[in-house]
Design a protein around this motif. Sequence first.
Motif, PDB file in Angstrom:
ATOM      1  N   LEU A   1     -21.699  43.816  43.660  1.00 41.70           N
ATOM      2  CA  LEU A   1     -22.653  44.327  42.679  1.00 41.70           C
ATOM      3  C   LEU A   1     -22.668  45.848  42.652  1.00 41.70           C
ATOM      4  O   LEU A   1     -22.740  46.473  41.587  1.00 41.70           O
ATOM      5  CB  LEU A   1     -24.063  43.797  42.999  1.00 41.70           C
ATOM      6  N   THR A   2     -22.589  46.448  43.838  1.00 40.71           N
ATOM      7  CA  THR A   2     -22.584  47.914  43.915  1.00 40.71           C
ATOM      8  C   THR A   2     -21.366  48.492  43.208  1.00 40.71           C
ATOM      9  O   THR A   2     -21.460  49.483  42.479  1.00 40.71           O
ATOM     10  CB  THR A   2     -22.598  48.367  45.384  1.00 40.71           C
TER      11      THR A   2
ATOM     12  N   GLU B   1     -21.464  50.890  40.038  1.00 37.83           N
ATOM     13  CA  GLU B   1     -20.852  52.217  40.064  1.00 37.83           C
ATOM     14  C   GLU B   1     -19.927  52.415  38.873  1.00 37.83           C
ATOM     15  O   GLU B   1     -19.900  53.480  38.255  1.00 37.83           O
ATOM     16  CB  GLU B   1     -20.077  52.414  41.373  1.00 37.83           C
ATOM     17  N   GLU B   2     -19.148  51.360  38.554  1.00 39.07           N
ATOM     18  CA  GLU B   2     -18.252  51.465  37.404  1.00 39.07           C
ATOM     19  C   GLU B   2     -19.039  51.633  36.108  1.00 39.07           C
ATOM     20  O   GLU B   2     -18.680  52.433  35.245  1.00 39.07           O
ATOM     21  CB  GLU B   2     -17.361  50.220  37.326  1.00 39.07           C
ATOM     22  N   LEU B   3     -20.133  50.859  35.979  1.00 37.70           N
ATOM     23  CA  LEU B   3     -20.969  50.997  34.794  1.00 37.70           C
ATOM     24  C   LEU B   3     -21.620  52.372  34.739  1.00 37.70           C
ATOM     25  O   LEU B   3     -21.742  52.976  33.669  1.00 37.70           O
ATOM     26  CB  LEU B   3     -22.054  49.910  34.797  1.00 37.70           C
ATOM     27  N   SER B   4     -22.042  52.860  35.888  1.00 39.74           N
ATOM     28  CA  SER B   4     -22.683  54.172  35.941  1.00 39.74           C
ATOM     29  C   SER B   4     -21.715  55.274  35.544  1.00 39.74           C
ATOM     30  O   SER B   4     -22.063  56.192  34.796  1.00 39.74           O
ATOM     31  CB  SER B   4     -23.227  54.424  37.357  1.00 39.74           C
TER      32      SER B   4
ATOM     33  N   ALA C   1     -19.932  58.556  28.812  1.00 44.77           N
ATOM     34  CA  ALA C   1     -20.419  58.419  27.436  1.00 44.77           C
ATOM     35  C   ALA C   1     -21.547  59.406  27.150  1.00 44.77           C
ATOM     36  O   ALA C   1     -21.595  60.026  26.079  1.00 44.77           O
ATOM     37  CB  ALA C   1     -20.896  56.985  27.187  1.00 44.77           C
ATOM     38  N   ASP C   2     -22.443  59.578  28.129  1.00 48.46           N
ATOM     39  CA  ASP C   2     -23.548  60.522  27.954  1.00 48.46           C
ATOM     40  C   ASP C   2     -23.045  61.945  27.835  1.00 48.46           C
ATOM     41  O   ASP C   2     -23.543  62.747  27.032  1.00 48.46           O
ATOM     42  CB  ASP C   2     -24.538  60.415  29.128  1.00 48.46           C
ATOM     43  N   GLU C   3     -22.040  62.296  28.666  1.00 46.63           N
ATOM     44  CA  GLU C   3     -21.478  63.643  28.597  1.00 46.63           C
ATOM     45  C   GLU C   3     -20.833  63.897  27.240  1.00 46.63           C
ATOM     46  O   GLU C   3     -20.979  64.973  26.652  1.00 46.63           O
ATOM     47  CB  GLU C   3     -20.456  63.846  29.718  1.00 46.63           C
TER      48      GLU C   3
END
Length: 737
Positions: free
Chosen positions: A344-345, A349-352, A358-360
Motif C-alpha cells: 500500500l505504501t 508513493e507512486e500516486l503521490s 501533475a500539480d507542478e
Amino acid sequence: MLQIRIFFLLLYLLSPFSNNSSAQSKKPSKEEIKKTAKLAVKYLHSENFEKSLATARQSLNDATNIKDDYLIAVSYNVIAANLDELAEFDRAIFYYKKGLTYANKTNNDVIKNYINNNLGNVYCFEKKQYEKGISYYKKSLEYSQKAADSSQIVFTKLNIAWAYFDIGQFNQGYPYLEFINKYHSKFGDKSTIVVLNMLNGMYYANIGENTKAETYFLNAIKYGNVEVDKSELSYSHHEYSKFLLKKGDYKKAYQNLELYNTIQQKIYNENKLKKANVVGINLELDEYKRELDRIEIEKKLQSQSLRKSRIIVILFIIAFLVLLLLIFSLYKNNNFKKKINSELTLANEELSIAKEKADEASRAKTQFVSTISHELRTPLYGVIGITNMLLDEHKELAKSPHLSSLKFSAKYLLSLVNDVLQINKIEENRIVLESLTFNISDEINMVKNSLSFIAQNNNNKITVNIDPKIPEYLIGDKLRLSQILMNLVSNALKFTNNGKVKVSANLVKAEGKTQYIEFQIEDNGIGIAAIDQDKIFEKFVQVGRNENDYQGTGLGLAIVKRLLTLFNSEISLESMIGLGTTFKFTIAFDFDPDRTNEIIKNIKVDLSSSQIFKVLVVEDNKINQSVTKRIIEKNNCSCFIVDDGYQALDILNKETFDVILMDINMPLINGFETTRKIRLKGIKTPVIALTAFAKDEITEEAISAGMNDIMIKPFEPLLLFKVINDQINKARNASVS
C-alpha cells in the motif's frame, strides 16, 4: 532522504575504553568484547548484516554479563545501526535509545555524541520529525564541542544545516553552512563534498543568486558521479531539478528529476531486508528471555518454596509455551501486515509522485497564464487609452476609419489574448456570453476595415452582403461574434491572393423573439485538402503552409469552434483544392426592442452631476498614469497621482479623498499591502483595484486586504465611473447609518 551517517564505530572501538569495572576470570574480558564489537562493525561496513547483528548480539550478551555500561551502549549502537541500514527505523530508534540510556551512565562523551547524532539522522531524514531530530543533533554538537572533536563538529553542523534547509528554514540553517564552508577544507573530508555543494546550491537558489546556485549544483553532481554511494548524487539531481523548475528551464528540470528517480529506484531495489530476518527474530527473543530471567529471579527471591513446587514449574512451562505460540502467531500476523502495508505504501508513493508532477505542471501553467495575461493587458490599456485620448483631443479624427480600426483592433486583441490564455476555461464552459445591443452590419464592416491592410497586402477584395430582413438591433455577445468573424476572415485573406473574400449574413428563420442568422465566409483561395478538413479545428494545427510561410499560431479555428459551442452552434466547411473554401455557421440572437432600450439605458451612467469627486490614483506606470488621469479629469473629477504605496500612505495622512484607485503590481510595496496599511490607519475610503491580473486570481486576496471592488485593465470609462459612484454612495450611506 539519505542522511550523512556518522558512525565512526571502527575508529571508536580502536580507542581505549574508559570503563571502570574489572574483568573476572570466568567472564570474557573487555579486550575480547572489544574485538567482538570491532568484528560486528566490520561486517556492518561490508553490508553483511546477518553476521553483524549476530556478532553484536554476542558482544551485548558479554557486556551485560560483565555489567559494563560503556560496552553495552556500543553494542546497542551497532545493533541500531544495522536496523537503520535495513530501513527498520522504529526498531533502530528503540535500540539507539537503549544504547543512549547506558551511555548516559558513563563519563564518555564520545559515545553520547555518536548516538545522539544517529538519532538525529533517523528522526530528521527518515521519520521527518525535524524538530525532534534537530534537538538530538544539537545535543550531539554539545558533546563534540566539549570533546573538541573538530571533524565531528563539521559533520554534525552539516546535518543540522541540511535538516533546516529540508523544511525551508534557510535563515536558521545558514550559520551552520557558513561554518562548514569556512572549516571544511581543514576538518572535513571527501565523503561530504557532494552534500556541501548541494546545500550551497539550495541556499543560493533560495536567495535568488542563480549563477552561484547553478555552479554548486553542477559541482555536487560532478563529485557525486565519482562517489561509489550514489544516494547524495540522487538528491543533488532532485534539488537541482527544483531549482531549474523555479527558473523556468522545464526540460532540464525534467531530465534531472528522471535521473533522481532512476538512482532512487536502483537504491530501493537493493534487497537488504531479507538478510536479517532470522537474526532480527533472535534479537527479539533474547530481549524477551532477559525480561523473563529477571521475573524468575524476583520470583525466586520472593518465595523459595514456590520454586520447589513441581506443579508451579509445570504450570509455568505450559504458560511459557502458550506465550511462545502467541508470540509466534503475532509475529506471523505482523509480517503479513507489513507486507500489505508495504504494498500500500508503494502504491501511495507512486500516486503521490504522479499527483505532485501533475500539480507542478498545473502550477507552472497557471503561473504562465497569469504572467502573460498581465504583461499583455498592461500595454493594451495604454493603447486603448491613448486611442481614446486622440479621439477626444482631435475631434476631426472621430470619423477616421484608421483610428476606429486601431481602437477596434486593440479591443479585439485584448479579447483574443484573454480567450487564448483561458482556452481551457472555454472548454470547461466557464466563459459566460454577454447580452449587448449591436448592429450586425456595423460589426461586420468594422471587421472588414480592421483587416483591410491584410487584404491590400495580398491584393484581395472583401465584400459584405447583409440580408435586409435582419433587424437593425439585436441582443447578444457582439465581441465574441466579432472574434469569430475576425478569425475566419483573416484566415481566408491569408490563404487567398489576387482574389475575393465574401462575408454574408442571412436571416434563415425567426421564432418569437429569436432571430437565427446564418453567416458565410467564402474565398477563392488555395482551398483545404479533404484529408485535412477534420483536423483544422484542433489546437496548434496548421495545414497548407508552403514557401509563403503563412503566419499564425494554429489556434484561430480552434477558438472559433469553441466559441461557437458557447452559442450552441456548429461550424461547417466546403472546400476544394485550387477553388477556395466556404465556412458556415448559424447563431441565434434575441430581438426585443423594449429590452434593447433597457440595456442601452443601463449602460449609460449619469456623470452630469456638478459634484466633483476627489480621486487618488496609485500607479507606477507613467503611460497608465496619463490614461487614467485623462479619463478621470474628463468626467469632472479631480485626480491626484502617486507612484507607489508609500507615497499613497503619506498623502493620506495629509488629505482626504472620495475614492482610491489602486494598482496591484507595484515596486517597493504592492497594492494589497498598501491597502492593508490604509485600513490599519482607520481610513475607510473605498479602494478599487485597477489591475491587469485576471479577476478570479486576485479576488480572495483583494477582499482580505480590504479592497472594495476590482476593475480589470483595459476597462470602459463608463463602467469605471459606475463602480466609483456605487462605492462612494455605499461608503456615504454606511457613514450615515
